[in-house]
Design a protein around this motif. Structure first.
Motif, PDB file in Angstrom:
ATOM      1  N   ASP A 330       0.538  -1.467   0.091  1.00 28.79           N
ATOM      2  CA  ASP A 330      -0.003  -0.326   0.313  1.00 28.79           C
ATOM      3  C   ASP A 330       0.913   1.290  -0.016  1.00 28.79           C
ATOM      4  O   ASP A 330       1.041   1.830  -0.430  1.00 28.79           O
ATOM      5  N   LEU A 331       1.887   1.134   1.473  1.00 28.83           N
ATOM      6  CA  LEU A 331       3.145   2.334   0.593  1.00 28.83           C
ATOM      7  C   LEU A 331       3.442   2.163  -0.702  1.00 28.83           C
ATOM      8  O   LEU A 331       4.184   3.584  -0.755  1.00 28.83           O
ATOM      9  N   LYS A 332       3.819   1.580  -1.038  1.00 27.05           N
ATOM     10  CA  LYS A 332       4.449   1.623  -2.851  1.00 27.05           C
ATOM     11  C   LYS A 332       3.620   2.051  -3.690  1.00 27.05           C
ATOM     12  O   LYS A 332       4.059   2.960  -4.329  1.00 27.05           O
ATOM     13  N   SER A 333       2.102   1.453  -3.236  1.00 30.55           N
ATOM     14  CA  SER A 333       1.244   2.480  -4.640  1.00 30.55           C
ATOM     15  C   SER A 333       0.835   3.774  -4.666  1.00 30.55           C
ATOM     16  O   SER A 333       0.878   5.037  -5.278  1.00 30.55           O
ATOM     17  N   LYS A 334       0.992   4.002  -3.290  1.00 26.07           N
ATOM     18  CA  LYS A 334       1.288   5.560  -2.619  1.00 26.07           C
ATOM     19  C   LYS A 334       2.385   6.639  -3.230  1.00 26.07           C
ATOM     20  O   LYS A 334       2.294   7.916  -2.834  1.00 26.07           O
ATOM     21  N   GLY A 335       3.083   5.903  -3.639  1.00 34.06           N
ATOM     22  CA  GLY A 335       4.543   6.829  -3.543  1.00 34.06           C
ATOM     23  C   GLY A 335       5.204   6.931  -2.317  1.00 34.06           C
ATOM     24  O   GLY A 335       6.840   6.901  -2.986  1.00 34.06           O
ATOM     25  N   ILE A 336       5.467   6.225  -1.158  1.00 34.38           N
ATOM     26  CA  ILE A 336       6.256   6.348   0.148  1.00 34.38           C
ATOM     27  C   ILE A 336       6.876   5.506  -0.185  1.00 34.38           C
ATOM     28  O   ILE A 336       8.583   5.844   0.025  1.00 34.38           O
ATOM     29  N   LEU A 337       6.806   4.398  -1.024  1.00 35.37           N
ATOM     30  CA  LEU A 337       8.241   3.702  -0.777  1.00 35.37           C
ATOM     31  C   LEU A 337       8.762   3.430  -2.703  1.00 35.37           C
ATOM     32  O   LEU A 337       8.083   3.229  -3.416  1.00 35.37           O
ATOM     33  N   THR A 338      10.076   2.979  -2.937  1.00 33.75           N
ATOM     34  CA  THR A 338      10.191   2.883  -4.468  1.00 33.75           C
ATOM     35  C   THR A 338       9.918   1.205  -4.278  1.00 33.75           C
ATOM     36  O   THR A 338      10.096  -0.119  -3.366  1.00 33.75           O
ATOM     37  N   GLN A 339       9.557   0.939  -5.067  1.00 29.52           N
ATOM     38  CA  GLN A 339       9.916  -0.580  -5.822  1.00 29.52           C
ATOM     39  C   GLN A 339      10.954  -1.131  -5.068  1.00 29.52           C
ATOM     40  O   GLN A 339      10.639  -2.789  -4.374  1.00 29.52           O
ATOM     41  N   GLU A 340      12.306  -0.729  -4.948  1.00 33.04           N
ATOM     42  CA  GLU A 340      13.571  -0.968  -4.492  1.00 33.04           C
ATOM     43  C   GLU A 340      13.617  -1.135  -3.462  1.00 33.04           C
ATOM     44  O   GLU A 340      13.769  -2.545  -2.764  1.00 33.04           O
ATOM     45  N   GLU A 341      12.958  -0.467  -2.606  1.00 31.37           N
ATOM     46  CA  GLU A 341      12.942  -0.739  -1.276  1.00 31.37           C
ATOM     47  C   GLU A 341      12.322  -1.730  -0.363  1.00 31.37           C
ATOM     48  O   GLU A 341      11.982  -1.996  -0.167  1.00 31.37           O
ATOM     49  N   PHE A 342      10.816  -1.525  -1.691  1.00 27.42           N
ATOM     50  CA  PHE A 342       9.692  -3.025  -0.940  1.00 27.42           C
ATOM     51  C   PHE A 342      10.608  -4.355  -1.574  1.00 27.42           C
ATOM     52  O   PHE A 342      10.307  -5.362  -0.754  1.00 27.42           O
ATOM     53  N   ASP A 343      11.518  -3.981  -2.529  1.00 30.92           N
ATOM     54  CA  ASP A 343      11.778  -5.736  -3.240  1.00 30.92           C
ATOM     55  C   ASP A 343      12.903  -5.922  -1.051  1.00 30.92           C
ATOM     56  O   ASP A 343      12.756  -7.446  -1.358  1.00 30.92           O
ATOM     57  N   ALA A 344      13.831  -5.395  -0.655  1.00 35.89           N
ATOM     58  CA  ALA A 344      14.194  -5.178   0.002  1.00 35.89           C
ATOM     59  C   ALA A 344      13.938  -5.637   0.957  1.00 35.89           C
ATOM     60  O   ALA A 344      14.176  -6.581   1.938  1.00 35.89           O
ATOM     61  N   LYS A 345      12.888  -5.021   1.287  1.00 37.74           N
ATOM     62  CA  LYS A 345      11.760  -5.354   2.495  1.00 37.74           C
ATOM     63  C   LYS A 345      11.291  -6.470   2.574  1.00 37.74           C
ATOM     64  O   LYS A 345      11.301  -7.249   3.117  1.00 37.74           O
ATOM     65  N   LYS A 346      10.515  -6.666   1.420  1.00 31.32           N
ATOM     66  CA  LYS A 346       9.851  -8.512   1.279  1.00 31.32           C
ATOM     67  C   LYS A 346      11.301  -9.563   1.995  1.00 31.32           C
ATOM     68  O   LYS A 346      10.878 -10.380   1.899  1.00 31.32           O
ATOM     69  N   THR A 347      11.948  -9.432   0.578  1.00 33.14           N
ATOM     70  CA  THR A 347      13.578 -10.146   1.050  1.00 33.14           C
ATOM     71  C   THR A 347      13.483 -10.391   2.486  1.00 33.14           C
ATOM     72  O   THR A 347      13.991 -11.863   3.081  1.00 33.14           O
ATOM     73  N   GLU A 348      13.729  -9.413   3.300  1.00 32.17           N
ATOM     74  CA  GLU A 348      14.084 -10.066   4.575  1.00 32.17           C
ATOM     75  C   GLU A 348      13.167 -10.217   5.031  1.00 32.17           C
ATOM     76  O   GLU A 348      13.323 -10.880   6.200  1.00 32.17           O
ATOM     77  N   LEU A 349      11.959  -9.936   4.927  1.00 33.95           N
ATOM     78  CA  LEU A 349      11.013 -10.687   5.681  1.00 33.95           C
ATOM     79  C   LEU A 349      10.581 -11.948   5.520  1.00 33.95           C
ATOM     80  O   LEU A 349      10.178 -13.106   6.268  1.00 33.95           O
ATOM     81  N   LEU A 350      10.739 -12.531   4.420  1.00 34.35           N
ATOM     82  CA  LEU A 350      10.724 -13.651   4.219  1.00 34.35           C
ATOM     83  C   LEU A 350      11.865 -14.121   4.898  1.00 34.35           C
ATOM     84  O   LEU A 350      11.251 -15.710   4.448  1.00 34.35           O
ATOM     85  N   LYS A 351      12.892 -14.250   5.229  1.00 32.00           N
ATOM     86  CA  LYS A 351      14.088 -15.124   5.708  1.00 32.00           C
ATOM     87  C   LYS A 351      13.745 -15.093   6.723  1.00 32.00           C
ATOM     88  O   LYS A 351      13.936 -15.917   7.760  1.00 32.00           O
ATOM     89  N   LYS A 352      12.634 -14.451   7.398  1.00 27.88           N
ATOM     90  CA  LYS A 352      12.626 -14.243   9.202  1.00 27.88           C
ATOM     91  C   LYS A 352      11.718 -15.503   9.064  1.00 27.88           C
ATOM     92  O   LYS A 352      11.030 -15.611  10.529  1.00 27.88           O
ATOM     93  N   LEU A 353      10.475 -16.027   8.282  1.00 32.09           N
ATOM     94  CA  LEU A 353      10.029 -17.304   8.641  1.00 32.09           C
ATOM     95  C   LEU A 353      10.298 -18.729   9.017  1.00 32.09           C
ATOM     96  O   LEU A 353      10.892 -18.864   9.124  1.00 32.09           O
TER      97      LEU A 353
END
Length: 354
Positions: A330-353
């Motif tokens: 949602d933050l990315k769609s509103k322009g607050i996060l860039t695609q690169e920032e979103f991808d980095a955060k997603k990778t970080e979260l997936l590692k914590k599963l």
């Protein structure tokens, strides 16, 4: 009685309008049971114009001055009544006076946010308000298009129509000015000039002239203003997501303390989710605050200390990860996060599963 009426008709030979107050655009001279005699006097004061109307047809128009009513001063009326052959006196004619003074401090504003195109944000919903001033420039056109045969026509009767014309042209004015939304507040004079340029033809169609246009405020709806504030905050830290998270976490600590003192705390949990943390509140506060406050050390020493002090990885439940990813999306769609920032955060979260 008939004799007295006849005598009265002969002595009604001065036609004039003394305005008793503000707010009247047009006024009809009371001619009921009266007639105008040859050689009568018409007095038109400064900031007025007068129009003679014969059987519904506009005849002669007079500007400020004092006129003796003859076939020479009433050429159109003379033609309409065939007075070139035989002048009839006394005669009947409707006479309308028009105020040409500026009608100042007329308010305009957007009752609901309007959507405009913006080169920075794509589309923006904004509010704006201000005031304007106008005057009657063409009384003949104003009479035929607006005031008609009414005894008087007040400013208030035209207010709603003109406000609608202003609102209808705001989008075109912003597009024509070429000023992006973020610069409108600093270029309100330019915006007002562009809006006046758009409005001038519409006013002229009904005999009016736009004299002044001001824009007093341009703003976003509250929910969009919050998003803009976050975007500005990220810009101030160089669009560094880590620094922005540290700043937001530090801002959240007093709220958390207040919530804890009151026996609550659910508000800060919602804030943490809104910031995209998506993990336990204690982890966000501890990790981000530690990164923001620790003093710089040598790279090798810092790496060794971090390796020694690092706790065992803490697992995160899959449903928490999914909720966090939705927030980040949602933050990315509103322009607050860039695609690169979103991808980095997603990778970080997936590692914590777990």
């Amino acid at each position: 009685m008939a004799l007295m009426d006849f005598i009265k008709k002969q002595f009604i030979d001065i036609i004039q309008w003394t305005e008793e107050g503000d707010g009247t655009l047009a006024w009809r001279f009371p001619m009921a049971g009266m007639e105008i005699q040859n050689g009568g006097t018409l007095v038109v004061r400064e900031s007025q114009m007068a129009v003679f109307v014969n059987e519904g047809q506009v005849a002669d128009v007079f500007g400020p001055g004092t006129y003796k009513l003859t076939t020479q001063t009433l050429p159109v009326l003379t033609y309409l009544k065939n007075w070139d052959k035989l002048f009839q006196s006394p005669f009947k004619s409707d006479v309308y006076f028009f105020s040409t003074r500026q009608q100042i401090d007329q308010k305009w504003g957007t009752p609901q946010p309007i959507t405009i195109r913006d080169k920075d944000f794509g589309a923006v919903r904004l509010r704006a308000f201000g005031n304007y001033a106008y005057r009657i420039a063409d009384p003949k056109l104003f009479h035929t298009e607006i005031s008609g045969t009414r005894e008087s026509y007040p400013v208030a009767d035209l207010e709603g129509q003109l406000r609608g014309v202003v609102l209808q042209n705001i989008s075109n004015a912003i597009a024509g000015s070429g000023v992006p939304f973020l610069d409108l507040a600093a270029n309100q004079v330019m915006f007002a000039d562009a809006l006046a340029k758009e409005l001038a033809p519409a006013f002229a169609k009904i005999g009016l002239q736009l004299e002044a246009m001001t824009v007093q405020n341009v703003s976003l709806p509250e929910e969009l203003q919050k998003i803009l504030d976050q975007k500005i905050g990220m810009g101030m830290v160089g669009n560094d997501m880590a620094k922005f998270m540290q700043y937001q976490t530090a801002q959240a600590i007093p709220k958390f303390a207040e919530g804890g003192a009151g026996g609550g705390g659910s508000g800060i949990a919602g804030d943490a989710m809104g910031l995209g943390a998506g993990v336990a509140l204690g982890q966000v506060l501890a990790q981000n605050l530690q990164q923001g406050l620790q003093t710089p050390v040598a790279p090798a020493a810092a790496a060794a200390a971090q390796a020694a002090a690092a706790p065992a990885p803490v697992g995160v439940k899959p449903e928490e990860v999914m909720a966090t990813l939705e927030k980040l999306g949602d933050l990315k769609s509103k322009g607050i996060l860039t695609q690169e920032e979103f991808d980095a955060k997603k990778t970080e979260l997936l590692k914590k599963l777990v």
